[in-house]
Motif scaffolding. Sequence first.
Motif, mmCIF file in Angstrom:
data_model
loop_
_atom_site.group_PDB
_atom_site.id
_atom_site.type_symbol
_atom_site.label_atom_id
_atom_site.label_comp_id
_atom_site.label_asym_id
_atom_site.label_seq_id
_atom_site.Cartn_x
_atom_site.Cartn_y
_atom_site.Cartn_z
ATOM 1 N N LEU A 49 17.943 13.339 57.319
ATOM 2 C CA LEU A 49 18.089 11.972 57.019
ATOM 3 C C LEU A 49 18.819 11.302 56.547
ATOM 4 O O LEU A 49 19.232 10.423 56.152
ATOM 5 N N ILE A 50 18.183 11.726 55.338
ATOM 6 C CA ILE A 50 18.703 11.259 54.014
ATOM 7 C C ILE A 50 20.221 11.424 53.630
ATOM 8 O O ILE A 50 21.050 10.607 52.818
ATOM 9 N N ALA B 69 13.038 16.737 57.619
ATOM 10 C CA ALA B 69 14.203 15.943 58.709
ATOM 11 C C ALA B 69 14.019 14.605 57.994
ATOM 12 O O ALA B 69 15.524 14.507 57.862
ATOM 13 N N LEU B 70 13.221 14.694 57.079
ATOM 14 C CA LEU B 70 13.946 13.805 55.043
ATOM 15 C C LEU B 70 15.042 14.250 55.092
ATOM 16 O O LEU B 70 15.910 13.216 55.151
ATOM 17 N N SER C 138 29.367 10.121 63.050
ATOM 18 C CA SER C 138 28.026 9.854 63.200
ATOM 19 C C SER C 138 27.417 10.119 64.588
ATOM 20 O O SER C 138 26.465 11.147 64.693
ATOM 21 N N VAL D 80 24.437 12.913 64.820
ATOM 22 C CA VAL D 80 23.267 12.668 65.710
ATOM 23 C C VAL D 80 22.586 13.438 66.919
ATOM 24 O O VAL D 80 21.858 14.074 67.509
ATOM 25 N N LEU E 51 21.895 17.096 65.558
ATOM 26 C CA LEU E 51 20.366 16.524 65.040
ATOM 27 C C LEU E 51 19.937 16.834 66.211
ATOM 28 O O LEU E 51 18.236 17.756 65.881
ATOM 29 N N ILE F 101 22.413 11.974 56.119
ATOM 30 C CA ILE F 101 23.367 10.847 56.968
ATOM 31 C C ILE F 101 23.225 9.777 56.551
ATOM 32 O O ILE F 101 24.367 9.430 56.032
ATOM 33 N N ILE F 102 22.220 8.992 55.724
ATOM 34 C CA ILE F 102 22.210 8.120 55.045
ATOM 35 C C ILE F 102 23.493 7.678 54.368
ATOM 36 O O ILE F 102 24.757 7.303 54.225
#
Length: 95
Positions: free
Chosen positions: A54-55, A50-51, A80, A84, A87, A57-58
């Motif tokens: 998330l990175i 998940a991390l 975006s 989301v 995910l 996505i950023i």
Amino acid sequence: MLGLVIFSHWLLDLIVHVPNLPILPGNIGNLPYLGFGLWQYPKACIVLEALIVLIGIIFYVRHLYLSSRKTWSSHVLIKSGLMVVFLVGMFVFGI
């Protein structure tokens, strides 16, 4: 580009797989298999993946924002939002 995608995927698999990843395709040279075995710890595996997502996505949203050189447009917000939704579906419903 394709080679970079494959190599980065292999590096991410190295973290979660049990030792079953060959160093070279087809295990040429009978080298030892690699893998850190994070799959044996499901909660840690979920948090790490998940991390990583998330990175990603950023970086993706930042790239969209910087490449558009204007304020947040509907184009950026739609992409975006779809990411989301994907995910959430992946983690909640196991899609």
